[in-house]
Scaffold this motif. Structure first.
Motif, PDB file in Angstrom:
ATOM      1  N   ALA B 340      65.442 -58.765  -8.985  1.00 15.59           N
ATOM      2  CA  ALA B 340      64.343 -59.363  -8.222  1.00 15.59           C
ATOM      3  C   ALA B 340      63.017 -58.700  -8.614  1.00 15.59           C
ATOM      4  O   ALA B 340      62.015 -59.379  -8.853  1.00 15.59           O
ATOM      5  N   ARG B 341      63.033 -57.393  -8.702  1.00 14.66           N
ATOM      6  CA  ARG B 341      61.802 -56.665  -9.040  1.00 14.66           C
ATOM      7  C   ARG B 341      61.321 -57.011 -10.449  1.00 14.66           C
ATOM      8  O   ARG B 341      60.162 -57.354 -10.652  1.00 14.66           O
ATOM      9  N   THR B 342      62.241 -56.965 -11.436  1.00 15.80           N
ATOM     10  CA  THR B 342      61.794 -57.171 -12.815  1.00 15.80           C
ATOM     11  C   THR B 342      61.428 -58.622 -13.100  1.00 15.80           C
ATOM     12  O   THR B 342      60.671 -58.904 -14.013  1.00 15.80           O
ATOM     13  N   SER B 343      61.980 -59.554 -12.323  1.00 19.72           N
ATOM     14  CA  SER B 343      61.645 -60.963 -12.578  1.00 19.72           C
ATOM     15  C   SER B 343      60.553 -61.464 -11.633  1.00 19.72           C
ATOM     16  O   SER B 343      59.990 -62.528 -11.849  1.00 19.72           O
ATOM     17  N   GLY B 344      60.292 -60.698 -10.584  1.00 21.19           N
ATOM     18  CA  GLY B 344      59.305 -61.143  -9.600  1.00 21.19           C
ATOM     19  C   GLY B 344      59.815 -62.236  -8.678  1.00 21.19           C
ATOM     20  O   GLY B 344      59.038 -62.997  -8.103  1.00 21.19           O
ATOM     21  N   SER B 345      61.138 -62.317  -8.485  1.00 22.12           N
ATOM     22  CA  SER B 345      61.696 -63.363  -7.611  1.00 22.12           C
ATOM     23  C   SER B 345      61.808 -62.881  -6.164  1.00 22.12           C
ATOM     24  O   SER B 345      61.850 -61.672  -5.905  1.00 22.12           O
ATOM     25  N   THR B 346      61.858 -63.826  -5.236  1.00 21.49           N
ATOM     26  CA  THR B 346      62.057 -63.485  -3.828  1.00 21.49           C
ATOM     27  C   THR B 346      63.477 -62.999  -3.588  1.00 21.49           C
ATOM     28  O   THR B 346      63.716 -62.077  -2.816  1.00 21.49           O
ATOM     29  N   ILE B 347      64.431 -63.666  -4.258  1.00 23.09           N
ATOM     30  CA  ILE B 347      65.847 -63.345  -4.061  1.00 23.09           C
ATOM     31  C   ILE B 347      66.457 -62.837  -5.353  1.00 23.09           C
ATOM     32  O   ILE B 347      66.184 -63.375  -6.436  1.00 23.09           O
ATOM     33  N   GLY B 348      67.275 -61.790  -5.244  1.00 20.00           N
ATOM     34  CA  GLY B 348      68.051 -61.313  -6.384  1.00 20.00           C
ATOM     35  C   GLY B 348      69.509 -61.289  -5.979  1.00 20.00           C
ATOM     36  O   GLY B 348      69.853 -60.857  -4.873  1.00 20.00           O
ATOM     37  N   ILE B 349      70.377 -61.790  -6.829  1.00 15.80           N
ATOM     38  CA  ILE B 349      71.803 -61.796  -6.484  1.00 15.80           C
ATOM     39  C   ILE B 349      72.573 -61.158  -7.639  1.00 15.80           C
ATOM     40  O   ILE B 349      72.236 -61.370  -8.804  1.00 15.80           O
ATOM     41  N   ALA B 350      73.568 -60.322  -7.303  1.00 17.07           N
ATOM     42  CA  ALA B 350      74.244 -59.544  -8.342  1.00 17.07           C
ATOM     43  C   ALA B 350      75.748 -59.460  -8.107  1.00 17.07           C
ATOM     44  O   ALA B 350      76.205 -59.503  -6.966  1.00 17.07           O
ATOM     45  N   THR B 351      76.497 -59.368  -9.204  1.00 14.02           N
ATOM     46  CA  THR B 351      77.948 -59.157  -9.114  1.00 14.02           C
ATOM     47  C   THR B 351      78.352 -58.046 -10.075  1.00 14.02           C
ATOM     48  O   THR B 351      77.812 -57.949 -11.170  1.00 14.02           O
TER      49      THR B 351
END
Lengths: 413, 413
Positions: B340-351
């Motif tokens: 989220a931080r590096t892309s500037g997105s509101t939501i980050g989802i990870a697996t």
């Protein structure tokens, strides 16, 4: 031997499940040289089941049933067949023990109902014990008629047929039909047929049949022979001739797929790979990661959907994006080179295109996809035009990207 | 009305194609309240086709055929039916013109053979013109018997049945059966059944039937009613009661899937997303990218398979990887926050997880997957244990990650 496939189950008549067993059995019987003239589906109704079974035996020597071997009162295939053959059912202790073992393995308690499943004909029959479910299968053979009763779930049908029913039937056949499949990539079915038409026409044993599968074309070479060894002797030279004719387009033999073949080549050649995807959206990475052990060579993937991501993650230049656009040969090259450089991989593969349904222009229509491959210092990109809807375009671009990489790995070394 | 589905085609008997038409028609007929007692498949053999058709009419009022309407001499369904009904075939100029239009559209020349396809019964019949192929379909109705002849390819069968045959049949039925499907996520079929068992048992019209589909559980509510309006009046309160009982687990109604629902929520809430995947290998990105128009909110994905990539692309700390391992709650959190931080997105989802078949330990077995979600400043991670082989684990982790995000978007705002 003439055969009929009879599926028993109301859920099939209601369309709740697809009759994949019929296709599986039809293929297997064709391979054994047994002719199937009819397939029938009937519900769990005693009268209609009996009529259908008797009717099937009026026109076939062999009836293969699926379903109706369960523990409930509705399950009547075995009882109906026993009546037709005049063979009373008795308790089979071994079948009962196997059912018990199955329940123990899945940690459930066997019900009184399940005992019904352990009843088998006393004479003229073979019990096919079931490692994958509770219902044993049964073969009854008497007075020139054979019934092979299989359970309903495909995961029980396939191993039981393969390991028990097929050898039983093969034993009765003088000849067997053995097939080998050649998988052909990036050549359409009709173009492929054109290329090998004279070879197809010249063959009688083995025969050669072309057919199309999503994204690829297949050639099935089928030999009629008394055993596998003789079949292979007949098939080998024909496979060689077809491969010579079709060249690099033949990417594999047998049951496999493109991502498996690419993964194997990467592992064998110990070449590391990283993937940069725009329109394919992670599909190339996801397919490669299907392969167990891929972590030895697969380093990473970037789904750089925005121009920002293409610049920041891969170092694609703002100038290139400005001048040629995100969907261009130049961008594809910089993406492929960029993912290899930033990940430290030997190979970088990239896609950028218009998957649609919107976003197409006259100059860059929906379906236009550029694929870039960086391989150990050199980078190339090519434009392709794929037909179909958004997801077909994405699938075809994925397959094409993997096939191009496959050709490089196999032939350019 | 009693019906029988009759598929004509040697390719079905050889197992070259799967009879998906039978399932489609069976479902449609059940929904119309028409009982299907048999499904039959017969090859392109004149004698056996005739016997089968006559036998079908000895036990059914309605026979629906697929296949055998092609231009070759082998295609005999229409001729056989015309004989049964005693109706001679004559050239239908409109059908001929439609076939010509079809050939013009695909840029091919019509052959003399295709003219055969334009012959239809002179009386007691309805021609169903075909927008998706050359063979028109035909309905013949006479003396209380109806035959509905459809082409073979599913892409022609479905629109022709839907738009032409279904209204014809619905007109004859006093009642219709209309279903609505509730899609339930992250609750197994048997657990779901347990939760609503009393509601299922209490219902007669509409009925409620639970069933399982890969990764999700479904509830089908089926009303018998004279029209759609009455059906909806019956279904609405039952749907409300079921949704109350199952709460947030009901993720949608009707024909849809999880990635579509998540994409719609993201677009409606104008929240941007980026994805960081390890074990799922790009599958979450690829599923989200299936949705047309997703580019408005989907920024990018990183398949950070190696520890290096996790650190470099997402800023996961070496210390976290060292102390807790790549498969850990802490790493999942840092991945979600990092993308989220590096892309500037509101939501980050990870697996991050162990997909197997190798790489499992007592502490971190195959199937253990951590999912992390960063949402507008807050980050959370949870561990899950999925059963199945490598690809099932990856599919289930993908579905679970999307479902967790769906619940957050829908209920936490």
């Amino acid at each position: 031997m003439k055969a009929e496939i009879l599926a028993v189950g109301t859920e099939l008549l209601l369309g709740d499940i697809l009759n994949t067993n019929a296709q599986y059995l039809a293929k297997e019987l064709a391979a054994l040289g047994i002719e199937v003239y009819y397939q029938t589906v009937v519900g769990d109704n005693p009268k209609r089941l009996e009529e259908t079974l008797y009717h099937a035996f009026s026109r076939a020597d062999l009836v293969i049933t699926t379903g109706g071997l369960g523990p409930t009162e509705d399950d009547l295939t075995k009882e109906t067949a026993a009546k037709y053959f005049g063979e009373p059912l008795i308790l089979d202790e071994k079948a009962l023990a196997q059912i018990q073992v199955f329940f123990d393995r899945i940690g459930r308690t066997m019900t009184e109902n399940n005992k019904k499943q352990a009843f088998v004909p006393e004479h003229n029959s073979v019990v096919m014990y079931n490692a994958n479910g509770t219902a044993p299968g049964i073969i009854i053979e008497k007075d020139g008629k054979i019934i092979i009763m299989l359970p309903g779930p495909p995961k029980e049908v396939v191993p039981m047929f393969e390991n028990q029913a097929k050898p039983y039937l093969a034993n009765k056949q003088e000849f067997t039909f053995i097939s080998r499949i050649l998988r052909v990539a990036s050549v359409g079915e009709s173009a492929m047929e054109e290329m090998v038409k004279d070879l197809i026409d010249a063959q009688t044993n083995p025969t050669i049949a072309p057919y199309a599968k999503e994204g690829e074309a297949l050639l099935r070479i089928t030999a009629k022979a008394k055993d596998e060894e003789e079949a292979n002797r007949l098939i080998d030279p024909v496979a060689v001739a077809l491969k010579e004719r079709l060249g690099k387009s033949v990417y594999a033999e047998g049951e496999t797929n493109m991502e498996t073949e690419v993964a194997k080549l990467l592992l064998a050649q110990k070449k590391t790979i990283a993937v940069a995807e725009s329109c394919t959206g992670g599909e190339i990475s996801s397919q490669l990661v299907r392969f167990p052990g891929i972590s030895e060579v697969f380093l990473e993937g970037c789904v750089t959907y925005t121009n920002d991501a293409k610049m920041k993650r891969l170092g694609v230049s703002a100038q290139t994006l400005e001048k040629f656009g995100a969907v261009s040969e130049e961008t594809a090259k910089e993406m492929a080179e960029g993912i290899a450089r930033t990940s430290g991989s030997t190979i970088g593969i990239a896609t950028t295109g218009v998957a649609g349904p919107d976003g197409g222009t006259d100059e860059k229509p929906v379906g236009l996809v550029y694929i870039g491959i960086y391989n150990n210092g050199a980078v190339e990109a090519r434009g392709f035009h794929f037909a179909g809807n958004r997801n077909k375009i994405r699938e075809r671009a994925t397959f094409q990207a993997l096939d191009w990489l496959r050709r490089k790995l196999q032939y350019e070394k």
